[in-house]
Write an enzyme that holds these catalytic residues in place. Structure first.
Site, PDB file in Angstrom:
ATOM      1  N   ASP A  50       0.832  -1.072  -0.145  1.00  0.00           N
ATOM      2  CA  ASP A  50       0.023   0.049   0.021  1.00  0.00           C
ATOM      3  C   ASP A  50       0.804   1.317   0.065  1.00  0.00           C
ATOM      4  O   ASP A  50       1.637   1.601   0.846  1.00  0.00           O
ATOM      5  CB  ASP A  50      -0.873   0.101   1.287  1.00  0.00           C
ATOM      6  CG  ASP A  50      -1.828   1.050   1.386  1.00  0.00           C
ATOM      7  OD1 ASP A  50      -2.942   1.043   0.887  1.00  0.00           O
ATOM      8  OD2 ASP A  50      -1.606   2.076   1.923  1.00  0.00           O
ATOM      9  N   LYS A  80      -3.013   6.134  -4.284  1.00  0.00           N
ATOM     10  CA  LYS A  80      -3.880   6.674  -3.854  1.00  0.00           C
ATOM     11  C   LYS A  80      -3.827   8.109  -4.561  1.00  0.00           C
ATOM     12  O   LYS A  80      -2.912   8.572  -4.562  1.00  0.00           O
ATOM     13  CB  LYS A  80      -4.113   6.906  -2.286  1.00  0.00           C
ATOM     14  CG  LYS A  80      -4.134   5.683  -1.502  1.00  0.00           C
ATOM     15  CD  LYS A  80      -4.192   5.781  -0.001  1.00  0.00           C
ATOM     16  CE  LYS A  80      -3.932   4.608   0.638  1.00  0.00           C
ATOM     17  NZ  LYS A  80      -2.437   4.510   0.948  1.00  0.00           N
TER      18      LYS A  80
HETATM   19  N1  LIG Z   1      -5.615   6.156   3.710  1.00  0.00           N
HETATM   20  C1  LIG Z   1      -4.914   7.067   4.728  1.00  0.00           C
HETATM   21  O1  LIG Z   1      -5.436   8.154   4.839  1.00  0.00           O
HETATM   22  C2  LIG Z   1      -3.900   6.498   5.310  1.00  0.00           C
HETATM   23  C3  LIG Z   1      -3.502   7.116   6.542  1.00  0.00           C
HETATM   24  C4  LIG Z   1      -2.449   6.739   7.119  1.00  0.00           C
HETATM   25  C5  LIG Z   1      -1.723   5.680   6.873  1.00  0.00           C
HETATM   26  N2  LIG Z   1      -2.188   4.861   5.672  1.00  0.00           N
HETATM   27  C6  LIG Z   1      -1.894   3.311   5.473  1.00  0.00           C
HETATM   28  O2  LIG Z   1      -1.749   2.452   6.417  1.00  0.00           O
HETATM   29  C7  LIG Z   1      -0.776   1.945   6.839  1.00  0.00           C
HETATM   30  C8  LIG Z   1      -0.324   1.834   8.156  1.00  0.00           C
HETATM   31  O3  LIG Z   1      -0.610   3.063   9.093  1.00  0.00           O
HETATM   32  P1  LIG Z   1       0.588   3.491   9.876  1.00  0.00           P
HETATM   33  O4  LIG Z   1       1.895   3.393   9.154  1.00  0.00           O
HETATM   34  O5  LIG Z   1       0.036   5.036  10.021  1.00  0.00           O
HETATM   35  O6  LIG Z   1       0.443   3.143  11.037  1.00  0.00           O
HETATM   36  P2  LIG Z   1       0.542   1.612  11.868  1.00  0.00           P
HETATM   37  O7  LIG Z   1       0.995   0.688  10.891  1.00  0.00           O
HETATM   38  O8  LIG Z   1      -0.358   1.495  12.750  1.00  0.00           O
HETATM   39  O9  LIG Z   1       1.895   1.830  12.816  1.00  0.00           O
HETATM   40  C9  LIG Z   1       3.300   1.855  12.388  1.00  0.00           C
HETATM   41  C10 LIG Z   1       4.146   2.242  13.443  1.00  0.00           C
HETATM   42  O10 LIG Z   1       4.123   1.223  14.337  1.00  0.00           O
HETATM   43  C11 LIG Z   1       5.538   0.699  14.349  1.00  0.00           C
HETATM   44  N3  LIG Z   1       5.559  -0.972  14.323  1.00  0.00           N
HETATM   45  C12 LIG Z   1       5.251  -1.822  13.410  1.00  0.00           C
HETATM   46  N4  LIG Z   1       5.214  -2.854  13.845  1.00  0.00           N
HETATM   47  C13 LIG Z   1       5.391  -3.197  14.992  1.00  0.00           C
HETATM   48  C14 LIG Z   1       5.451  -4.106  16.237  1.00  0.00           C
HETATM   49  N5  LIG Z   1       5.331  -5.445  15.728  1.00  0.00           N
HETATM   50  N6  LIG Z   1       5.890  -3.715  17.373  1.00  0.00           N
HETATM   51  C15 LIG Z   1       5.878  -2.385  17.820  1.00  0.00           C
HETATM   52  N7  LIG Z   1       5.709  -1.480  16.813  1.00  0.00           N
HETATM   53  C16 LIG Z   1       5.446  -1.732  15.510  1.00  0.00           C
HETATM   54  C17 LIG Z   1       6.091   1.306  13.185  1.00  0.00           C
HETATM   55  O11 LIG Z   1       7.577   1.188  13.598  1.00  0.00           O
HETATM   56  P3  LIG Z   1       8.814   0.694  12.573  1.00  0.00           P
HETATM   57  O12 LIG Z   1       8.456   1.016  11.085  1.00  0.00           O
HETATM   58  O13 LIG Z   1       9.966   1.499  13.263  1.00  0.00           O
HETATM   59  O14 LIG Z   1       9.102  -0.746  12.994  1.00  0.00           O
HETATM   60  C18 LIG Z   1       5.455   2.367  13.043  1.00  0.00           C
HETATM   61  O15 LIG Z   1       6.124   3.346  13.902  1.00  0.00           O
HETATM   62  C19 LIG Z   1       0.271   3.269   6.348  1.00  0.00           C
HETATM   63  O16 LIG Z   1       1.730   2.620   6.195  1.00  0.00           O
HETATM   64  C20 LIG Z   1      -0.424   3.743   5.053  1.00  0.00           C
HETATM   65  O17 LIG Z   1       0.028   2.423   4.071  1.00  0.00           O
HETATM   66  C21 LIG Z   1      -3.247   5.289   5.088  1.00  0.00           C
END
Ligand SMILES: NC(=O)c1ccc[n+]([C@@H]2O[C@H](COP(=O)([O-])OP(=O)(O)OC[C@H]3O[C@@H](n4cnc5c(N)ncnc54)[C@H](OP(=O)(O)O)[C@@H]3O)[C@@H](O)[C@H]2O)c1
Length: 288
Positions: A50, A80
């Site tokens: 994604d 997107k």
């Molecule tokens: N459509 C939208 O508006 C929108 C908005 C936001 C996000 N997204 C999509 O959704 C995806 C996920 O959301 P997100 O990146 O905001 O947040 P997330 O996946 O909820 O959290 C990511 C955070 O958690 C850490 N992490 C990952 N696995 C872990 C584990 N097993 N234990 C502890 N910490 C962990 C990561 O750090 P490290 O990388 O340092 O491991 C990072 O700081 C995005 O990457 C993007 O593709 C879409």
């Protein structure tokens, strides 16, 4: 319960396309890190990636995919449309620019990143979303996208969109994590055969989800990590999580959610949590 046994077990979209049930997120992964991170993610098993134009890493994501050596048709790639490119002509141009940066000739899924809202666009908001969607439909009919969808659309945005849409969105990608469950929205979308994808499934950067005592207590009970509990709680609702990590050990750990099932009482306990941070964005009130 769903018959899902690993991250590449598939869920069905409303047009028959199959989508791997856990995606790899790339938000806040800088371009100089994304190429290796995506290659690593594919190496450890992810087939659903994604990204988004606004993450400014599409080129690196495309390179990571190329480096992986996995055939394009064995991957599911989502991007997107960013908010500054809404409208019929702009959407088509922005889509082509995304393909060029990814070095691809089609996408599996393309989403409108955020609805135009009344706060910024007043009475024009619905028209802007309708015109943007019309371009998405044309790209879909041209065979350049296997499925089209939206992101951050609340039920009332979907109702408005469907007044002129000819193709219903296959997906709505919204913020879902413990503390921000969007329970009513998920119910509405699922009842309308729109697959819900969970962004920030772990609460995103800096949230209090992973250190919440209830999540930790449930993690201890199932001998799992807080992250695995979050992801299991999401997938057990039939929602598709998109965990992001640039660390291989976490990329792997985030897949290990298929050998246990949360009891109903634990599902409910998690669903009732509130105030754990995350973006908790209200799409009707954002200024971007
Ligand atoms: N459509 C939208 O508006 C929108 C908005 C936001 C996000 N997204 C999509 O959704 C995806 C996920 O959301 P997100 O990146 O905001 O947040 P997330 O996946 O909820 O959290 C990511 C955070 O958690 C850490 N992490 C990952 N696995 C872990 C584990 N097993 N234990 C502890 N910490 C962990 C990561 O750090 P490290 O990388 O340092 O491991 C990072 O700081 C995005 O990457 C993007 O593709 C879409």
């Amino acid at each position: 319960m769903l018959e899902l046994t690993n991250i590449n077990s598939t869920m069905n979209l409303n047009n028959g396309v199959k989508i791997p049930c856990v995606g790899y997120g790339t938000f806040r992964t800088p371009a100089d890190v994304a190429e290796k991170a995506v290659k690593d993610a594919i190496e450890v098993g992810y087939r659903h990636i994604d990204t988004a134009a606004v993450y400014e890493n599409e080129e690196a994501v495309g390179k990571g995919i190329k480096d992986s050596g996995i055939d394009r048709q064995d991957l599911f790639v989502t991007s997107k449309l960013w908010n500054t490119n809404r409208g019929y002509d702009e959407t088509k141009k922005a889509f082509q620019a995304t393909l060029d940066r990814l070095q691809m000739d089609y996408l599996d899924l393309y989403l409108i990143h955020w609805p135009a809202n009344r706060k910024q666009f007043g009475d024009d908001a619905a028209k802007i979303n309708a015109e943007t969607w019309r371009a998405m439909e044309d790209l879909y009919h041209d065979g350049k996208i296997r499925a089209i969808g939206v992101s951050n659309f609340m039920p009332h945005h979907i109702v408005e969109l469907m007044k002129t849409a000819k193709v219903a969105p296959a997906v709505d990608q919204i913020e879902v994590h413990p503390g921000w469950p969007h329970t009513e929205e998920v119910k509405y979308l699922q009842a309308h055969n729109i697959l819900v994808e969970a962004w920030a499934p772990l609460g995103g950067q800096g949230a209090k989800v992973m250190t919440n005592p209830t999540i930790i207590q449930i993690a201890d009970k199932y001998q799992k990590t807080p992250a695995q509990i979050c992801l299991r709680w999401i997938i057990q609702q039939g929602v598709l999580p998109l965990p992001k990590s640039v660390h291989k050990d976490r990329m792997l750990a985030n897949q290990d959610i298929f050998d246990f099932e949360l009891a109903d009482e634990d599902m409910k306990k998690i669903s009732l949590l509130s105030n754990l941070g995350g973006q908790c964005a209200d799409p009707d009130n954002v200024d971007f």
